[in-house]
Each structure stands twice: as C-alpha cells, then as structure tokens.
Design an enzyme around this catalytic site. Sequence first.
Site, PDB file in Angstrom:
ATOM      1  CD  GLU A  44       0.721   4.478  -6.195  1.00  0.00           C
ATOM      2  OE1 GLU A  44       1.172   5.674  -6.140  1.00  0.00           O
ATOM      3  OE2 GLU A  44       0.217   4.036  -7.269  1.00  0.00           O
ATOM      4  CB  CYS A  53      -0.731  -4.915  -7.056  1.00  0.00           C
ATOM      5  SG  CYS A  53      -0.026  -4.361  -8.389  1.00  0.00           S
ATOM      6  CD  GLU A  55      -4.496  -7.076  -8.470  1.00  0.00           C
ATOM      7  OE1 GLU A  55      -3.951  -6.021  -7.733  1.00  0.00           O
ATOM      8  OE2 GLU A  55      -4.900  -6.674  -9.600  1.00  0.00           O
ATOM      9  CB  CYS A  93      -0.979  -9.605  -9.250  1.00  0.00           C
ATOM     10  SG  CYS A  93      -0.454  -8.135  -8.282  1.00  0.00           S
TER      11      CYS A  93
HETATM   12  N1  THU Z   1      -2.241  -1.838  -9.360  1.00  0.00           N
HETATM   13  C1  THU Z   1      -2.752  -2.853  -8.739  1.00  0.00           C
HETATM   14  O1  THU Z   1      -2.985  -2.489  -7.354  1.00  0.00           O
HETATM   15  N2  THU Z   1      -3.349  -3.855  -9.241  1.00  0.00           N
HETATM   16  C2  THU Z   1      -3.052  -4.120 -10.580  1.00  0.00           C
HETATM   17  O2  THU Z   1      -3.400  -5.202 -11.216  1.00  0.00           O
HETATM   18  C3  THU Z   1      -2.695  -3.127 -11.700  1.00  0.00           C
HETATM   19  C4  THU Z   1      -1.876  -2.079 -10.901  1.00  0.00           C
HETATM   20  C5  THU Z   1      -1.531  -0.666  -8.871  1.00  0.00           C
HETATM   21  C6  THU Z   1      -0.196  -0.482  -8.692  1.00  0.00           C
HETATM   22  C7  THU Z   1      -0.136   0.811  -8.779  1.00  0.00           C
HETATM   23  O3  THU Z   1      -0.018   1.511  -7.516  1.00  0.00           O
HETATM   24  C8  THU Z   1      -1.122   1.663  -9.556  1.00  0.00           C
HETATM   25  O4  THU Z   1      -2.020   0.532  -9.558  1.00  0.00           O
HETATM   26  C9  THU Z   1      -0.752   2.125 -10.829  1.00  0.00           C
HETATM   27  O5  THU Z   1       0.109   1.223 -11.633  1.00  0.00           O
END
Ligand code: THU
Length: 136
Positions: A44, A53, A55, A93
């Site tokens: 983040e 994310c 993925e 993603c």
């Molecule tokens: N997030 C992911 O890493 N992958 C996903 O498929 C859904 C969301 C993360 C993004 C952010 O840092 C946190 O989850 C909340 O949305």
Amino acid sequence: MTNRELIKSAILAMQNAYAPYSGFKVGAALLTAGNDIYTGCNVENAAYSPTNCAERTAFFKAISEGERAFIKIAIVGGKNGIIKDYVPPCGVCRQVIREFCDDDFIIIVAKSENDYKEYRLIDLLPESFGANMLED
Ligand code: THU
C-alpha cells in the site's frame, strides 16, 4: 506442485504484506509452466492509488524475471492477516492476468490449505478485452 503447497506459499507471502492503511493483508503464489513459484503481497501507499495488489506483485515479479507461461495462482487474505473468507482477485488484477494467461488459467481462492475454490480465468473475466483486439 500441489494446490496445498501453492496455498502454503501464498499464506507465507501474506506475512510480508505492507498494508498499514487498510490492515487487509493479501498473499499470492503464482505457478509457472516451469514449476517455479513467484509470490507476492499487497504493497500500500500513503497516496492510496499507487497501491499494488498481491496478485500483480507476483505477476510483475515473474514477468520481470523473464517468465511468460503460467499455470495457476493461489490467493489468500484477510483483515490483519486473519483469513476468514475467500479473497477473489480485483478487476484490475483480473485484467493483468488476462494479459499473460489464457482462458484456462486457474485461480485458487483459499481459506486454508484444505479449504479452497478453483476458477478458470474465463469464469472470472468473461467477454474480456485483450491484445487480440488490437490486431489489424
Ligand atoms: N488487495 C489485494 O492485494 N488483492 C485483491 O485481490 C484485493 C485487494 C489489497 C489491496 C489493498 O492493499 C487491500 O487489499 C484492501 O483493498
């Protein structure tokens, strides 16, 4: 490579999540055609939108190492790293996966090594836009 082993790698990768704003930690483990695993976590940012994310972290690590052929990805996550539910990949993603994978690519969403669901990319991103659309 078993699904259990791939999910285990995703759970370990989740421990590295940098998620000070949402507290939602995600881990992913991507299996290549050569049987290698590339893991990723969410990263983040204080400006929010640069957030990456789990993925995409896994895919970008693999692509940047020269990998181009992929079999499946396992995804786990939860608030404060406590897995309570399946975490489906976000729309961005799914589109990134679409860039590098065909319709049969497997997406595993897991609550544990024994409790998981499997989808094909075509199930999660039907009628998608891809590189083929840009051909003459
Ligand atoms: N997030 C992911 O890493 N992958 C996903 O498929 C859904 C969301 C993360 C993004 C952010 O840092 C946190 O989850 C909340 O949305």
